[in-house]
Design a protein around this motif. Structure first.
Motif, PDB file in Angstrom:
ATOM      1  N   ASP A  30       0.829  -1.208   0.000  1.00 22.12           N
ATOM      2  CA  ASP A  30       0.000   0.000   0.000  1.00 22.12           C
ATOM      3  C   ASP A  30       0.856   1.248   0.000  1.00 22.12           C
ATOM      4  OD1 ASP A  30      -0.909   0.160   3.563  1.00 22.12           O
ATOM      5  OD2 ASP A  30       1.016  -0.014   2.527  1.00 22.12           O
TER       6      ASP A  30
ATOM      7  N   LEU B 228     -12.875   0.722  -1.643  1.00 16.52           N
ATOM      8  CA  LEU B 228     -11.893   1.789  -1.622  1.00 16.52           C
ATOM      9  C   LEU B 228     -12.635   3.077  -1.302  1.00 16.52           C
ATOM     10  CD1 LEU B 228      -8.936   2.754  -2.293  1.00 16.52           C
ATOM     11  CD2 LEU B 228      -9.758   3.177  -4.615  1.00 16.52           C
ATOM     12  N   LYS B 229     -12.140   3.816  -0.328  1.00 18.18           N
ATOM     13  CA  LYS B 229     -12.831   5.029   0.093  1.00 18.18           C
ATOM     14  C   LYS B 229     -11.913   6.237  -0.005  1.00 18.18           C
ATOM     15  CE  LYS B 229     -15.729   2.486   3.382  1.00 18.18           C
ATOM     16  NZ  LYS B 229     -16.109   2.313   4.813  1.00 18.18           N
TER      17      LYS B 229
ATOM     18  N   LYS C  63      -2.525   7.842   2.246  1.00 16.88           N
ATOM     19  CA  LYS C  63      -3.231   7.367   3.439  1.00 16.88           C
ATOM     20  C   LYS C  63      -3.932   8.471   4.216  1.00 16.88           C
ATOM     21  CE  LYS C  63      -0.178   3.392   3.834  1.00 16.88           C
ATOM     22  NZ  LYS C  63       0.655   3.785   2.676  1.00 16.88           N
ATOM     23  N   ASP C  64      -3.643   9.727   3.881  1.00 15.26           N
ATOM     24  CA  ASP C  64      -4.328  10.778   4.612  1.00 15.26           C
ATOM     25  C   ASP C  64      -5.810  10.845   4.246  1.00 15.26           C
ATOM     26  OD1 ASP C  64      -3.542  13.667   2.526  1.00 15.26           O
ATOM     27  OD2 ASP C  64      -3.638  11.531   2.025  1.00 15.26           O
ATOM     28  N   ARG C  65      -6.144  10.419   3.028  1.00 17.04           N
ATOM     29  CA  ARG C  65      -7.551  10.528   2.624  1.00 17.04           C
ATOM     30  C   ARG C  65      -8.105   9.248   2.016  1.00 17.04           C
ATOM     31  NH1 ARG C  65      -8.509  13.227  -1.411  1.00 17.04           N
ATOM     32  NH2 ARG C  65      -6.395  13.327  -2.287  1.00 17.04           N
ATOM     33  N   PHE C  66      -7.247   8.333   1.660  1.00 22.38           N
ATOM     34  CA  PHE C  66      -7.679   7.083   1.038  1.00 22.38           C
ATOM     35  C   PHE C  66      -7.604   5.949   2.054  1.00 22.38           C
ATOM     36  CE2 PHE C  66      -7.681   7.718  -3.695  1.00 22.38           C
ATOM     37  CZ  PHE C  66      -7.394   9.069  -3.693  1.00 22.38           C
ATOM     38  N   SER C  67      -8.569   5.068   1.990  1.00 25.26           N
ATOM     39  CA  SER C  67      -8.524   3.850   2.793  1.00 25.26           C
ATOM     40  C   SER C  67      -9.155   2.723   1.987  1.00 25.26           C
ATOM     41  CB  SER C  67      -9.269   4.037   4.117  1.00 25.26           C
ATOM     42  OG  SER C  67     -10.651   4.261   3.873  1.00 25.26           O
ATOM     43  N   ALA C  68      -8.779   1.527   2.324  1.00 25.66           N
ATOM     44  CA  ALA C  68      -9.328   0.358   1.628  1.00 25.66           C
ATOM     45  C   ALA C  68      -9.455  -0.784   2.615  1.00 25.66           C
ATOM     46  CB  ALA C  68      -8.428  -0.044   0.457  1.00 25.66           C
ATOM     47  N   GLU C  69     -10.354  -1.682   2.285  1.00 29.66           N
ATOM     48  CA  GLU C  69     -10.482  -2.874   3.108  1.00 29.66           C
ATOM     49  C   GLU C  69     -10.934  -4.034   2.237  1.00 29.66           C
ATOM     50  OE1 GLU C  69     -13.271  -1.967   6.199  1.00 29.66           O
ATOM     51  OE2 GLU C  69     -14.994  -1.992   4.870  1.00 29.66           O
TER      52      GLU C  69
ATOM     53  N   LEU D  98      -0.619   4.322  -1.750  1.00 27.64           N
ATOM     54  CA  LEU D  98      -1.937   4.785  -1.328  1.00 27.64           C
ATOM     55  C   LEU D  98      -1.794   6.055  -0.485  1.00 27.64           C
ATOM     56  CD1 LEU D  98      -4.963   3.744  -1.419  1.00 27.64           C
ATOM     57  CD2 LEU D  98      -4.557   2.957   0.918  1.00 27.64           C
TER      58      LEU D  98
END
Lengths: 115, 114
Positions: free
Chosen positions: A57, A77-78, A62-68, A60
């Motif tokens: 990752d 993906l958010k 990471k400050d604004r994107f997240s995934a699970e 990615l």
């Protein structure tokens, strides 16, 4: 056999709003990828899962994107909050194995427009 | 930075003409190489791939590609294109240390005029 399914196909949101994309990989594929494709560019990897573990990752934001990828199947993906520069096509892909000589199968993508 | 290069982003040619798209990469060591195609309104799909063995690889729809290790190249060719070959073509490389992280070129937009 169904391919990689993504939804929605298109999404238009205002900046600072949240957005989520969903991906259902090909059955039995344990490796799942999220790519971002900007206009006139090739896809760039955001994150790669092996089963439910995110193994790559580094690209990615990471400050604004997240995934699970709960249960190692579907993935979301958010982006929160979205920025104008996030407008792009978000591609999901899956492959049977995580080794380099395995073909990745792509979904049709979600075209995000941030206004 | 290590990368995958595709030149001549836009290519326009007539039916029956020959097509060659260049792909160069800058990764050392053993790599796996792919060409993907995206037809209008469709998803990316594999055209052909090279992992090892014969450096001349045959793909679907009459396409072939040649791996030249000394030139770090994997050029795509088709002797006689059809209107249905209008698409965007992407070269992709799986670098030796990349843990299956496919690196893509910027793509070639090919338009075949009937």
């Amino acid at each position: 056999e169904a391919g990689v399914v993504q939804s929605p196909r298109y999404k238009i949101i205002e900046k600072k709003q949240p957005v989520a994309f969903w991906c259902n990989p090909i059955s039995g594929h344990n490796t799942l990828y999220w790519y971002r494709q900007n206009l006139g560019q090739g896809p760039e990897l955001l994150i790669r899962y092996e089963n439910e573990e995110a193994v790559d990752d580094s690209q990615l934001p990471k400050d604004r994107f997240s995934a699970e990828r709960l249960k190692g199947v579907d993935s979301t993906l958010k982006i929160q909050p979205a920025e104008l520069g996030d407008s792009a096509v978000y591609l999901c892909a899956s492959s049977l194995e995580s080794v380099g000589n395995t073909e990745a199968f792509f979904g049709q993508g979600t075209r995000l427009t941030v206004v | 930075a290590q990368s995958v290069s595709q030149h001549n982003h836009h290519v326009i040619l007539s039916e029956a003409a020959s097509l060659e798209l260049g792909c160069n990469y800058s990764y050392g060591g053993t790599v796996n190489l792919f060409w993907y195609v995206q037809y209008p309104g469709q998803h990316l799909q594999l055209l052909l791939k090279y992992f090892s063995g014969d450096p001349l690889v045959k793909g679907i729809k009459g396409f072939e590609a040649e791996f030249i290790k000394s030139k770090f190249s994997f050029n795509l060719r088709k002797p006689s294109v059809q209107w249905s070959d209008t698409a965007e073509y992407f070269c992709a490389v799986n670098p030796p240390y990349g843990n299956n992280r496919l690196a893509f070129g910027k793509g070639n937009q090919v338009v075949v005029i009937p």
